[in-house]
Design an enzyme around this catalytic site. Structure first.
Site, PDB file in Angstrom:
ATOM      1  N   GLU A 134       0.849  -1.202   0.000  1.00  0.00           N
ATOM      2  CA  GLU A 134       0.000   0.000   0.000  1.00  0.00           C
ATOM      3  C   GLU A 134       0.882   1.248   0.000  1.00  0.00           C
ATOM      4  OE1 GLU A 134      -2.869  -0.002   3.185  1.00  0.00           O
ATOM      5  OE2 GLU A 134      -3.835   1.833   2.459  1.00  0.00           O
ATOM      6  N   ASN A 155     -12.313  -1.465  -0.964  1.00  0.00           N
ATOM      7  CA  ASN A 155     -11.626  -2.025   0.200  1.00  0.00           C
ATOM      8  C   ASN A 155     -12.322  -1.546   1.473  1.00  0.00           C
ATOM      9  OD1 ASN A 155      -9.087  -2.979   1.782  1.00  0.00           O
ATOM     10  ND2 ASN A 155      -9.303  -0.840   2.400  1.00  0.00           N
ATOM     11  N   GLU A 156     -12.554  -2.451   2.389  1.00  0.00           N
ATOM     12  CA  GLU A 156     -13.159  -2.102   3.688  1.00  0.00           C
ATOM     13  C   GLU A 156     -14.253  -1.062   3.495  1.00  0.00           C
ATOM     14  OE1 GLU A 156     -10.230  -1.482   6.815  1.00  0.00           O
ATOM     15  OE2 GLU A 156      -9.567  -3.551   6.613  1.00  0.00           O
ATOM     16  N   TYR A 213      -6.859  -9.179  11.436  1.00  0.00           N
ATOM     17  CA  TYR A 213      -5.539  -8.860  12.004  1.00  0.00           C
ATOM     18  C   TYR A 213      -5.391  -9.502  13.378  1.00  0.00           C
ATOM     19  CZ  TYR A 213      -4.468  -5.544   8.314  1.00  0.00           C
ATOM     20  OH  TYR A 213      -4.165  -4.981   7.098  1.00  0.00           O
ATOM     21  N   GLU A 232      -6.157  -9.195   3.688  1.00  0.00           N
ATOM     22  CA  GLU A 232      -5.297  -8.539   4.684  1.00  0.00           C
ATOM     23  C   GLU A 232      -5.273  -9.425   5.918  1.00  0.00           C
ATOM     24  OE1 GLU A 232      -5.986  -4.359   5.473  1.00  0.00           O
ATOM     25  OE2 GLU A 232      -6.420  -3.983   3.351  1.00  0.00           O
ATOM     26  N   GLN A 267       2.023  -6.107   5.613  1.00  0.00           N
ATOM     27  CA  GLN A 267       2.289  -5.802   4.228  1.00  0.00           C
ATOM     28  C   GLN A 267       3.724  -6.194   3.909  1.00  0.00           C
ATOM     29  OE1 GLN A 267       1.077  -1.815   3.070  1.00  0.00           O
ATOM     30  NE2 GLN A 267      -0.893  -2.002   4.118  1.00  0.00           N
TER      31      GLN A 267
HETATM   32  O1  AHR Z   1      -3.031  -2.624   6.195  1.00  0.00           O
HETATM   33  C1  AHR Z   1      -3.300  -1.401   6.806  1.00  0.00           C
HETATM   34  C2  AHR Z   1      -4.772  -1.009   6.709  1.00  0.00           C
HETATM   35  O2  AHR Z   1      -5.545  -1.911   7.434  1.00  0.00           O
HETATM   36  C3  AHR Z   1      -5.387  -1.015   5.347  1.00  0.00           C
HETATM   37  O3  AHR Z   1      -5.152   0.140   4.634  1.00  0.00           O
HETATM   38  C4  AHR Z   1      -6.839  -1.171   5.642  1.00  0.00           C
HETATM   39  O4  AHR Z   1      -7.529  -1.834   4.612  1.00  0.00           O
HETATM   40  C5  AHR Z   1      -6.861  -1.924   6.946  1.00  0.00           C
HETATM   41  O5  AHR Z   1      -7.698  -1.332   7.873  1.00  0.00           O
END
Ligand code: AHR
Length: 508
Positions: free
Chosen positions: A28, A175-176, A251, A307, A356
Protein backbone atom coordinates in the site's frame (compact mmCIF):
# COMPACT_ATOMS: atom_id res chain seq x y z
CA UNK A 1 10.21 -32.04 29.50
CA UNK A 2 8.89 -32.75 26.05
CA UNK A 3 5.40 -33.84 24.95
CA UNK A 4 4.99 -36.57 22.35
CA UNK A 5 2.35 -35.89 19.72
CA UNK A 6 1.19 -38.66 17.37
CA UNK A 7 -0.43 -38.11 13.99
CA UNK A 8 -1.32 -39.99 10.82
CA UNK A 9 -0.99 -38.75 7.25
CA UNK A 10 -2.34 -40.75 4.31
CA UNK A 11 0.10 -39.88 1.57
CA UNK A 12 -2.15 -41.28 -1.15
CA UNK A 13 -5.31 -39.37 -0.17
CA UNK A 14 -4.93 -36.01 -1.81
CA UNK A 15 -7.15 -33.17 -0.62
CA UNK A 16 -7.90 -29.93 -2.47
CA UNK A 17 -5.01 -28.05 -4.04
CA UNK A 18 -3.56 -25.26 -1.89
CA UNK A 19 -3.79 -22.22 -4.14
CA UNK A 20 -0.38 -20.61 -4.49
CA UNK A 21 -2.21 -17.32 -4.05
CA UNK A 22 -2.59 -17.89 -0.30
CA UNK A 23 1.09 -16.88 -0.26
CA UNK A 24 0.09 -13.49 -1.70
CA UNK A 25 1.36 -10.06 -0.73
CA UNK A 26 0.15 -6.52 -0.20
CA UNK A 27 1.83 -3.18 -0.92
CA UNK A 28 0.00 0.00 0.00
CA UNK A 29 1.00 3.63 -0.34
CA UNK A 30 1.52 3.68 3.39
CA UNK A 31 4.58 4.78 5.34
CA UNK A 32 7.73 3.39 3.74
CA UNK A 33 6.18 0.42 1.95
CA UNK A 34 6.26 1.92 -1.55
CA UNK A 35 8.55 4.95 -1.16
CA UNK A 36 11.83 3.85 0.44
CA UNK A 37 10.70 0.22 0.45
CA UNK A 38 9.93 -0.95 -3.07
CA UNK A 39 10.70 2.32 -4.83
CA UNK A 40 13.58 4.72 -4.37
CA UNK A 41 13.45 6.60 -7.68
CA UNK A 42 15.88 6.47 -10.58
CA UNK A 43 18.31 8.95 -8.96
CA UNK A 44 18.88 6.90 -5.82
CA UNK A 45 22.33 5.49 -4.94
CA UNK A 46 20.58 2.24 -4.10
CA UNK A 47 20.80 -0.03 -7.16
CA UNK A 48 17.45 0.15 -8.93
CA UNK A 49 15.69 -0.43 -12.19
CA UNK A 50 13.33 2.38 -13.11
CA UNK A 51 13.43 3.40 -9.44
CA UNK A 52 12.53 -0.07 -8.12
CA UNK A 53 14.98 -1.42 -5.51
CA UNK A 54 16.77 -4.44 -6.91
CA UNK A 55 17.76 -5.88 -3.53
CA UNK A 56 14.10 -5.97 -2.50
CA UNK A 57 13.20 -7.63 -5.79
CA UNK A 58 15.94 -10.23 -5.38
CA UNK A 59 14.88 -11.09 -1.83
CA UNK A 60 11.23 -11.43 -2.82
CA UNK A 61 11.96 -13.51 -5.91
CA UNK A 62 13.30 -16.18 -3.54
CA UNK A 63 9.79 -16.43 -2.08
CA UNK A 64 8.06 -17.03 -5.45
CA UNK A 65 5.41 -14.54 -4.49
CA UNK A 66 2.27 -15.33 -6.49
CA UNK A 67 0.53 -11.96 -6.44
CA UNK A 68 0.87 -8.43 -5.15
CA UNK A 69 -2.12 -6.36 -4.04
CA UNK A 70 -1.90 -2.59 -4.68
CA UNK A 71 -2.42 0.40 -4.13
CA UNK A 72 -4.33 -0.19 -0.86
CA UNK A 73 -5.90 -0.70 1.64
CA UNK A 74 -7.60 2.48 2.68
CA UNK A 75 -5.40 4.38 0.22
CA UNK A 76 -7.10 2.61 -2.70
CA UNK A 77 -10.39 4.40 -2.09
CA UNK A 78 -8.74 7.80 -2.38
CA UNK A 79 -6.54 6.90 -5.31
CA UNK A 80 -7.30 8.27 -8.75
CA UNK A 81 -5.25 6.24 -11.16
CA UNK A 82 -4.87 8.93 -13.80
CA UNK A 83 -2.82 10.97 -11.26
CA UNK A 84 -0.17 8.24 -11.51
CA UNK A 85 0.43 8.03 -15.27
CA UNK A 86 2.34 10.17 -17.77
CA UNK A 87 5.53 12.20 -17.22
CA UNK A 88 6.40 12.21 -13.52
CA UNK A 89 6.95 15.97 -13.44
CA UNK A 90 3.34 16.48 -14.53
CA UNK A 91 1.77 14.15 -12.01
CA UNK A 92 -0.23 15.98 -9.35
CA UNK A 93 0.62 15.81 -5.67
CA UNK A 94 -2.08 14.51 -3.34
CA UNK A 95 -2.36 14.22 0.41
CA UNK A 96 -2.33 10.73 1.86
CA UNK A 97 -4.93 11.53 4.50
CA UNK A 98 -5.13 8.02 5.92
CA UNK A 99 -1.47 7.49 6.47
CA UNK A 100 0.30 10.36 8.17
CA UNK A 101 -1.09 13.17 6.00
CA UNK A 102 2.07 13.05 3.89
CA UNK A 103 2.29 14.37 0.37
CA UNK A 104 2.18 11.73 -2.33
CA UNK A 105 3.84 12.74 -5.59
CA UNK A 106 2.37 9.88 -7.57
CA UNK A 107 5.77 8.90 -8.97
CA UNK A 108 4.88 5.29 -8.35
CA UNK A 109 1.78 4.66 -10.44
CA UNK A 110 0.26 2.09 -12.78
CA UNK A 111 3.28 1.63 -15.08
CA UNK A 112 5.70 1.44 -12.16
CA UNK A 113 3.50 -1.13 -10.39
CA UNK A 114 3.22 -3.29 -13.47
CA UNK A 115 7.00 -3.05 -13.97
CA UNK A 116 7.46 -4.14 -10.35
CA UNK A 117 5.20 -7.16 -10.91
CA UNK A 118 7.20 -8.08 -14.00
CA UNK A 119 10.49 -7.85 -12.07
CA UNK A 120 9.05 -9.97 -9.26
CA UNK A 121 7.49 -12.47 -11.66
CA UNK A 122 4.19 -12.04 -9.84
CA UNK A 123 0.57 -11.41 -10.77
CA UNK A 124 -0.94 -7.99 -10.10
CA UNK A 125 -3.99 -7.68 -7.86
CA UNK A 126 -5.39 -4.18 -8.25
CA UNK A 127 -7.77 -2.65 -5.73
CA UNK A 128 -10.10 -0.19 -7.44
CA UNK A 129 -11.58 2.92 -5.88
CA UNK A 130 -15.25 2.58 -4.95
CA UNK A 131 -15.27 4.96 -1.96
CA UNK A 132 -14.39 8.23 -3.76
CA UNK A 133 -14.18 7.11 -7.37
CA UNK A 134 -16.70 6.48 -10.10
CA UNK A 135 -17.78 3.48 -12.08
CA UNK A 136 -16.44 5.17 -15.20
CA UNK A 137 -13.01 5.76 -13.64
CA UNK A 138 -12.68 2.13 -12.60
CA UNK A 139 -14.00 0.85 -15.90
CA UNK A 140 -11.45 2.94 -17.80
CA UNK A 141 -8.61 1.71 -15.61
CA UNK A 142 -9.45 -1.87 -16.59
CA UNK A 143 -9.61 -0.79 -20.23
CA UNK A 144 -6.30 1.11 -20.01
CA UNK A 145 -4.56 -1.90 -18.55
CA UNK A 146 -6.04 -4.82 -20.44
CA UNK A 147 -7.62 -3.81 -23.77
CA UNK A 148 -5.96 -4.30 -27.12
CA UNK A 149 -6.99 -2.49 -30.32
CA UNK A 150 -8.02 1.13 -30.48
CA UNK A 151 -10.07 3.05 -27.94
CA UNK A 152 -9.52 6.26 -25.98
CA UNK A 153 -8.03 4.52 -22.94
CA UNK A 154 -5.82 2.30 -25.12
CA UNK A 155 -4.51 5.33 -26.99
CA UNK A 156 -3.75 6.95 -23.66
CA UNK A 157 -1.73 3.90 -22.59
CA UNK A 158 0.17 3.79 -25.84
CA UNK A 159 0.96 7.50 -25.56
CA UNK A 160 2.51 6.66 -22.17
CA UNK A 161 4.84 4.16 -23.78
CA UNK A 162 3.07 0.84 -23.37
CA UNK A 163 1.93 -0.67 -26.65
CA UNK A 164 0.73 -4.11 -25.52
CA UNK A 165 -2.01 -4.57 -22.93
CA UNK A 166 -1.02 -6.15 -19.67
CA UNK A 167 -2.63 -9.24 -18.19
CA UNK A 168 -4.51 -8.43 -15.00
CA UNK A 169 -6.72 -11.06 -13.43
CA UNK A 170 -7.33 -10.07 -9.82
CA UNK A 171 -9.48 -6.98 -9.37
CA UNK A 172 -10.74 -5.64 -6.05
CA UNK A 173 -14.06 -3.76 -6.00
CA UNK A 174 -13.09 -1.34 -3.22
CA UNK A 175 -11.63 -2.03 0.20
CA UNK A 176 -13.16 -2.10 3.69
CA UNK A 177 -16.26 -0.41 2.35
CA UNK A 178 -17.80 -0.78 5.81
CA UNK A 179 -15.14 1.70 7.02
CA UNK A 180 -12.43 3.72 5.27
CA UNK A 181 -13.77 2.65 1.86
CA UNK A 182 -17.01 4.63 2.16
CA UNK A 183 -18.67 3.76 5.49
CA UNK A 184 -21.41 1.85 3.72
CA UNK A 185 -23.93 -0.64 4.97
CA UNK A 186 -23.64 -4.18 3.65
CA UNK A 187 -26.81 -3.77 1.56
CA UNK A 188 -25.62 -0.49 0.08
CA UNK A 189 -22.21 -1.88 -0.82
CA UNK A 190 -23.55 -5.12 -2.27
CA UNK A 191 -25.52 -3.08 -4.82
CA UNK A 192 -22.44 -0.96 -5.56
CA UNK A 193 -20.34 -4.09 -5.99
CA UNK A 194 -22.77 -5.38 -8.61
CA UNK A 195 -22.75 -2.06 -10.45
CA UNK A 196 -18.95 -1.68 -10.43
CA UNK A 197 -18.47 -5.33 -11.36
CA UNK A 198 -20.74 -4.91 -14.37
CA UNK A 199 -18.50 -2.27 -15.92
CA UNK A 200 -15.18 -3.91 -15.12
CA UNK A 201 -15.07 -5.70 -18.45
CA UNK A 202 -13.22 -8.73 -19.72
CA UNK A 203 -11.23 -7.64 -22.78
CA UNK A 204 -10.08 -10.33 -25.19
CA UNK A 205 -8.77 -13.28 -23.26
CA UNK A 206 -8.17 -11.21 -20.13
CA UNK A 207 -10.76 -12.61 -17.72
CA UNK A 208 -11.08 -10.62 -14.53
CA UNK A 209 -11.49 -12.33 -11.18
CA UNK A 210 -13.52 -9.68 -9.36
CA UNK A 211 -13.25 -9.59 -5.59
CA UNK A 212 -16.01 -7.89 -3.61
CA UNK A 213 -14.81 -6.00 -0.54
CA UNK A 214 -15.70 -8.18 2.39
CA UNK A 215 -16.14 -8.34 6.09
CA UNK A 216 -14.03 -7.40 9.01
CA UNK A 217 -13.22 -10.33 11.26
CA UNK A 218 -16.24 -12.35 12.28
CA UNK A 219 -18.95 -10.19 10.63
CA UNK A 220 -20.65 -13.07 8.90
CA UNK A 221 -23.73 -10.97 8.08
CA UNK A 222 -21.62 -8.93 5.64
CA UNK A 223 -20.60 -12.07 3.77
CA UNK A 224 -24.19 -13.29 3.74
CA UNK A 225 -25.40 -10.03 2.21
CA UNK A 226 -22.80 -10.27 -0.57
CA UNK A 227 -23.71 -13.89 -1.25
CA UNK A 228 -27.43 -13.09 -1.35
CA UNK A 229 -26.87 -10.38 -3.93
CA UNK A 230 -25.04 -12.84 -6.14
CA UNK A 231 -28.03 -15.13 -6.21
CA UNK A 232 -30.35 -12.29 -7.23
CA UNK A 233 -28.97 -11.70 -10.67
CA UNK A 234 -31.42 -10.18 -13.10
CA UNK A 235 -29.70 -10.49 -16.45
CA UNK A 236 -29.62 -14.01 -17.86
CA UNK A 237 -26.88 -13.03 -20.31
CA UNK A 238 -24.34 -12.77 -17.53
CA UNK A 239 -22.33 -15.99 -17.89
CA UNK A 240 -20.49 -15.83 -14.62
CA UNK A 241 -21.40 -14.43 -11.23
CA UNK A 242 -20.72 -10.68 -11.15
CA UNK A 243 -17.95 -11.21 -8.65
CA UNK A 244 -15.94 -14.35 -8.23
CA UNK A 245 -14.86 -13.93 -4.62
CA UNK A 246 -15.57 -12.08 -1.41
CA UNK A 247 -12.80 -10.85 0.80
CA UNK A 248 -12.33 -10.72 4.54
CA UNK A 249 -9.73 -8.96 6.71
CA UNK A 250 -8.38 -10.32 9.96
CA UNK A 251 -5.54 -8.86 12.00
CA UNK A 252 -3.85 -10.45 15.00
CA UNK A 253 -3.34 -8.09 17.91
CA UNK A 254 -2.58 -8.97 21.54
CA UNK A 255 -4.26 -5.97 23.16
CA UNK A 256 -6.89 -3.47 22.06
CA UNK A 257 -6.90 -1.28 18.95
CA UNK A 258 -5.81 1.64 21.18
CA UNK A 259 -3.08 -0.36 22.90
CA UNK A 260 -2.02 -3.13 20.60
CA UNK A 261 1.18 -3.84 22.49
CA UNK A 262 4.84 -3.70 21.60
CA UNK A 263 6.24 -5.82 18.78
CA UNK A 264 9.28 -6.82 20.81
CA UNK A 265 8.57 -6.18 24.48
CA UNK A 266 5.71 -8.47 25.48
CA UNK A 267 4.70 -10.70 28.38
CA UNK A 268 4.17 -14.47 28.21
CA UNK A 269 0.41 -13.77 28.47
CA UNK A 270 0.57 -11.46 25.45
CA UNK A 271 2.59 -14.07 23.58
CA UNK A 272 -0.06 -16.77 24.06
CA UNK A 273 -2.96 -14.38 23.47
CA UNK A 274 -1.36 -13.49 20.15
CA UNK A 275 -1.05 -17.09 19.05
CA UNK A 276 -4.55 -17.88 20.23
CA UNK A 277 -5.86 -14.98 18.12
CA UNK A 278 -3.93 -16.25 15.12
CA UNK A 279 -5.34 -19.75 15.69
CA UNK A 280 -8.84 -18.25 15.57
CA UNK A 281 -8.29 -17.77 11.83
CA UNK A 282 -9.64 -21.32 11.62
CA UNK A 283 -12.92 -20.28 13.25
CA UNK A 284 -13.01 -17.20 11.02
CA UNK A 285 -12.64 -19.11 7.76
CA UNK A 286 -15.01 -21.86 8.89
CA UNK A 287 -17.66 -19.28 9.78
CA UNK A 288 -17.47 -17.38 6.50
CA UNK A 289 -17.28 -20.61 4.50
CA UNK A 290 -20.37 -21.99 6.28
CA UNK A 291 -22.35 -18.90 5.30
CA UNK A 292 -21.12 -19.19 1.72
CA UNK A 293 -22.02 -22.88 1.58
CA UNK A 294 -25.68 -21.94 2.04
CA UNK A 295 -25.70 -19.93 -1.18
CA UNK A 296 -22.91 -21.62 -3.10
CA UNK A 297 -22.64 -25.28 -2.11
CA UNK A 298 -20.41 -26.02 -5.12
CA UNK A 299 -17.84 -23.60 -3.73
CA UNK A 300 -17.56 -21.56 -6.92
CA UNK A 301 -17.11 -18.29 -5.05
CA UNK A 302 -13.78 -17.96 -3.29
CA UNK A 303 -12.73 -16.41 -0.01
CA UNK A 304 -9.91 -13.91 -0.35
CA UNK A 305 -8.29 -13.04 2.98
CA UNK A 306 -6.60 -10.04 1.45
CA UNK A 307 -5.30 -8.54 4.68
CA UNK A 308 -3.93 -10.62 7.53
CA UNK A 309 -1.05 -10.54 9.97
CA UNK A 310 0.06 -8.94 13.21
CA UNK A 311 -0.52 -5.31 14.10
CA UNK A 312 1.53 -3.82 16.96
CA UNK A 313 2.16 -0.34 18.28
CA UNK A 314 4.59 1.43 15.98
CA UNK A 315 8.28 1.39 16.86
CA UNK A 316 9.07 4.21 19.31
CA UNK A 317 10.05 7.43 17.55
CA UNK A 318 8.47 6.52 14.22
CA UNK A 319 5.50 8.23 12.56
CA UNK A 320 2.30 6.69 14.04
CA UNK A 321 0.71 6.89 10.60
CA UNK A 322 3.44 4.74 9.04
CA UNK A 323 2.67 1.46 10.88
CA UNK A 324 6.34 0.49 11.06
CA UNK A 325 6.91 -2.42 13.46
CA UNK A 326 9.60 -4.95 14.29
CA UNK A 327 9.05 -8.64 13.63
CA UNK A 328 10.05 -11.42 16.01
CA UNK A 329 9.92 -15.17 16.40
CA UNK A 330 6.36 -14.62 17.69
CA UNK A 331 5.39 -13.12 14.32
CA UNK A 332 7.00 -16.06 12.54
CA UNK A 333 4.80 -18.47 14.53
CA UNK A 334 1.70 -16.40 13.76
CA UNK A 335 2.58 -16.87 10.09
CA UNK A 336 3.31 -20.60 10.34
CA UNK A 337 0.09 -21.35 12.26
CA UNK A 338 -1.92 -19.22 9.83
CA UNK A 339 -0.51 -21.16 6.88
CA UNK A 340 -1.49 -24.48 8.49
CA UNK A 341 -5.03 -23.12 8.72
CA UNK A 342 -4.96 -21.81 5.14
CA UNK A 343 -3.89 -25.25 3.94
CA UNK A 344 -6.81 -26.85 5.77
CA UNK A 345 -9.24 -24.46 4.05
CA UNK A 346 -7.91 -25.07 0.56
CA UNK A 347 -11.41 -25.94 -0.69
CA UNK A 348 -12.66 -22.34 -0.29
CA UNK A 349 -9.71 -20.07 0.39
CA UNK A 350 -8.34 -18.94 -2.95
CA UNK A 351 -6.05 -16.14 -1.84
CA UNK A 352 -4.51 -14.49 1.22
CA UNK A 353 -2.33 -11.39 1.35
CA UNK A 354 0.00 -10.65 4.24
CA UNK A 355 -0.15 -7.04 5.39
CA UNK A 356 2.29 -5.80 4.23
CA UNK A 357 5.38 -6.76 2.28
CA UNK A 358 7.94 -4.07 3.15
CA UNK A 359 8.29 -1.77 6.20
CA UNK A 360 4.60 -1.91 7.21
CA UNK A 361 2.93 -4.22 9.78
CA UNK A 362 4.05 -7.88 9.51
CA UNK A 363 6.62 -7.25 6.83
CA UNK A 364 8.97 -9.63 5.04
CA UNK A 365 11.58 -6.93 4.66
CA UNK A 366 12.59 -3.93 6.75
CA UNK A 367 14.76 -1.22 5.26
CA UNK A 368 16.74 1.32 7.23
CA UNK A 369 15.63 4.86 6.33
CA UNK A 370 19.14 6.29 6.81
CA UNK A 371 21.54 3.66 5.50
CA UNK A 372 19.06 1.86 3.24
CA UNK A 373 20.21 -1.49 4.72
CA UNK A 374 17.79 -4.35 4.08
CA UNK A 375 16.84 -6.87 6.74
CA UNK A 376 14.88 -10.09 6.24
CA UNK A 377 12.41 -10.73 9.04
CA UNK A 378 11.57 -14.05 10.74
CA UNK A 379 8.24 -13.96 8.85
CA UNK A 380 10.17 -13.84 5.57
CA UNK A 381 11.84 -17.11 6.46
CA UNK A 382 8.49 -18.84 7.11
CA UNK A 383 7.29 -17.80 3.66
CA UNK A 384 10.48 -19.15 2.11
CA UNK A 385 10.49 -22.43 4.04
CA UNK A 386 6.81 -23.04 3.19
CA UNK A 387 6.84 -22.14 -0.48
CA UNK A 388 6.71 -25.81 -1.55
CA UNK A 389 3.04 -25.84 -0.46
CA UNK A 390 2.12 -23.47 -3.28
CA UNK A 391 -0.23 -25.30 -5.69
CA UNK A 392 0.44 -28.59 -3.88
CA UNK A 393 -2.28 -31.11 -3.00
CA UNK A 394 -3.18 -30.79 0.66
CA UNK A 395 -2.84 -33.87 2.86
CA UNK A 396 -4.90 -34.17 6.01
CA UNK A 397 -2.97 -34.52 9.24
CA UNK A 398 -4.95 -36.54 11.80
CA UNK A 399 -3.65 -35.97 15.31
CA UNK A 400 -4.19 -39.09 17.37
CA UNK A 401 -4.63 -39.00 21.15
CA UNK A 402 -3.68 -36.16 23.41
CA UNK A 403 -1.92 -33.07 22.27
CA UNK A 404 -0.34 -30.35 24.39
CA UNK A 405 -2.57 -27.38 25.10
CA UNK A 406 -2.39 -24.10 27.01
CA UNK A 407 -5.31 -22.36 28.64
CA UNK A 408 -5.43 -18.95 27.03
CA UNK A 409 -8.09 -16.35 27.77
CA UNK A 410 -10.60 -19.01 28.78
CA UNK A 411 -9.98 -21.21 25.73
CA UNK A 412 -7.59 -24.00 24.80
CA UNK A 413 -4.71 -23.36 22.45
CA UNK A 414 -3.08 -26.44 20.89
CA UNK A 415 0.59 -25.68 21.03
CA UNK A 416 1.59 -27.99 18.21
CA UNK A 417 0.36 -27.19 14.69
CA UNK A 418 1.05 -29.26 11.58
CA UNK A 419 0.12 -29.31 7.89
CA UNK A 420 1.29 -31.35 4.92
CA UNK A 421 1.08 -31.40 1.14
CA UNK A 422 2.49 -33.22 -1.88
CA UNK A 423 3.58 -31.89 -5.24
CA UNK A 424 5.75 -33.24 -8.04
CA UNK A 425 6.62 -36.36 -6.08
CA UNK A 426 7.72 -34.42 -2.98
CA UNK A 427 6.22 -34.40 0.50
CA UNK A 428 6.39 -31.22 2.57
CA UNK A 429 5.41 -31.20 6.24
CA UNK A 430 5.34 -27.97 8.27
CA UNK A 431 5.39 -28.16 12.06
CA UNK A 432 5.19 -25.43 14.68
CA UNK A 433 5.72 -25.67 18.42
CA UNK A 434 4.09 -22.64 20.02
CA UNK A 435 5.09 -23.50 23.56
CA UNK A 436 7.48 -20.77 24.63
CA UNK A 437 9.41 -23.03 27.03
CA UNK A 438 8.80 -26.73 26.37
CA UNK A 439 9.94 -28.87 23.46
CA UNK A 440 7.63 -31.34 21.69
CA UNK A 441 8.29 -34.48 19.69
CA UNK A 442 6.11 -35.27 16.74
CA UNK A 443 5.64 -38.79 15.40
CA UNK A 444 3.79 -38.88 12.08
CA UNK A 445 2.72 -42.26 10.75
CA UNK A 446 3.11 -41.95 6.97
CA UNK A 447 0.65 -44.33 5.34
CA UNK A 448 0.03 -45.12 1.69
CA UNK A 449 3.57 -44.41 0.50
CA UNK A 450 7.15 -44.04 1.55
CA UNK A 451 9.53 -41.15 1.81
CA UNK A 452 13.26 -41.03 1.11
CA UNK A 453 15.93 -38.36 1.19
CA UNK A 454 14.42 -36.44 4.10
CA UNK A 455 15.82 -32.95 4.74
CA UNK A 456 14.62 -30.60 7.46
CA UNK A 457 15.08 -26.92 8.29
CA UNK A 458 14.39 -25.15 11.55
CA UNK A 459 13.62 -21.56 12.48
CA UNK A 460 13.98 -20.75 16.15
CA UNK A 461 15.83 -18.34 18.41
CA UNK A 462 17.05 -17.86 21.94
CA UNK A 463 13.86 -16.00 22.88
CA UNK A 464 10.38 -15.50 21.48
CA UNK A 465 11.05 -11.80 21.03
CA UNK A 466 14.30 -12.32 19.08
CA UNK A 467 14.37 -10.29 15.87
CA UNK A 468 16.69 -9.18 13.10
CA UNK A 469 18.24 -5.74 12.61
CA UNK A 470 20.99 -4.24 10.43
CA UNK A 471 23.40 -4.94 13.32
CA UNK A 472 22.24 -8.55 13.78
CA UNK A 473 20.56 -9.56 10.51
CA UNK A 474 20.66 -13.28 11.28
CA UNK A 475 19.52 -13.37 14.90
CA UNK A 476 16.55 -15.38 13.62
CA UNK A 477 17.51 -17.36 10.54
CA UNK A 478 16.78 -20.88 9.33
CA UNK A 479 19.34 -23.66 9.53
CA UNK A 480 19.44 -27.35 8.73
CA UNK A 481 17.67 -29.41 11.41
CA UNK A 482 19.20 -32.71 12.45
CA UNK A 483 16.25 -33.54 14.69
CA UNK A 484 14.14 -35.16 11.95
CA UNK A 485 14.31 -38.72 10.62
CA UNK A 486 12.20 -41.41 8.93
CA UNK A 487 12.11 -44.76 10.68
CA UNK A 488 9.74 -47.70 10.05
CA UNK A 489 7.48 -45.55 7.89
CA UNK A 490 7.19 -42.85 10.54
CA UNK A 491 8.44 -39.29 10.52
CA UNK A 492 10.03 -38.27 13.82
CA UNK A 493 10.58 -34.55 14.37
CA UNK A 494 11.97 -32.88 17.44
CA UNK A 495 10.50 -29.42 17.92
CA UNK A 496 12.39 -27.21 20.38
CA UNK A 497 10.38 -24.59 22.27
CA UNK A 498 9.03 -21.82 19.99
CA UNK A 499 10.22 -23.33 16.75
CA UNK A 500 9.06 -23.83 13.20
CA UNK A 501 10.34 -26.82 11.21
CA UNK A 502 9.81 -27.98 7.64
CA UNK A 503 10.62 -31.54 6.60
CA UNK A 504 10.64 -32.56 2.94
CA UNK A 505 11.43 -35.75 1.07
CA UNK A 506 10.84 -37.75 -2.11
CA UNK A 507 7.68 -39.82 -2.31
CA UNK A 508 7.65 -43.34 -3.63
O1 AHR B 1 -3.03 -2.62 6.20
C1 AHR B 1 -3.30 -1.40 6.81
C2 AHR B 1 -4.77 -1.01 6.71
O2 AHR B 1 -5.54 -1.91 7.43
C3 AHR B 1 -5.39 -1.02 5.35
O3 AHR B 1 -5.15 0.14 4.63
C4 AHR B 1 -6.84 -1.17 5.64
O4 AHR B 1 -7.53 -1.83 4.61
C5 AHR B 1 -6.86 -1.92 6.95
O5 AHR B 1 -7.70 -1.33 7.87
Amino acid sequence: MSSIVNAVVNLDLEGPVISRHVYGHFAEHLGRCIYGGFYVGEDSDIPNEGGIRLDVVEALRALDIPNLRWPGGCFADEYHWRDGIGPKADRPVMVNTHWGGVEENNHFGTHEFMALCELLGTEPYISGNVGSGTVQEMSEWVEYLTRDGDSPAVRERKANGREEPWKVKYWGLGNETWGCGGNMSAEQYALEARRYATYCRDYGDNKLYRIAAGASDFSYAWTETLMKQLSHLGCQRVERPLYQAVSVHYYTIAGTWDHKGSATDFTPEEYYTTLHKAARTDELLTGHANVMDLYDPKKEIGIVLDEWGTWWDVEPGTNPGFLYQQNTMRDALVASVSFDIFHRHADRLVMANIAQTVNVLQAMILTDPESGALVLTPTYHVFRMNKGHQDAASLQVHVVGDQPVKDVDGAELSTVSVSASRKDGRLLVSLSNLDADEAADMVVDLRGGSVTGLAAEILTAAAVNAHNSPEAPEAVAPRAHDGARIEDGKLFVHLPAHSFVTAAGDLA
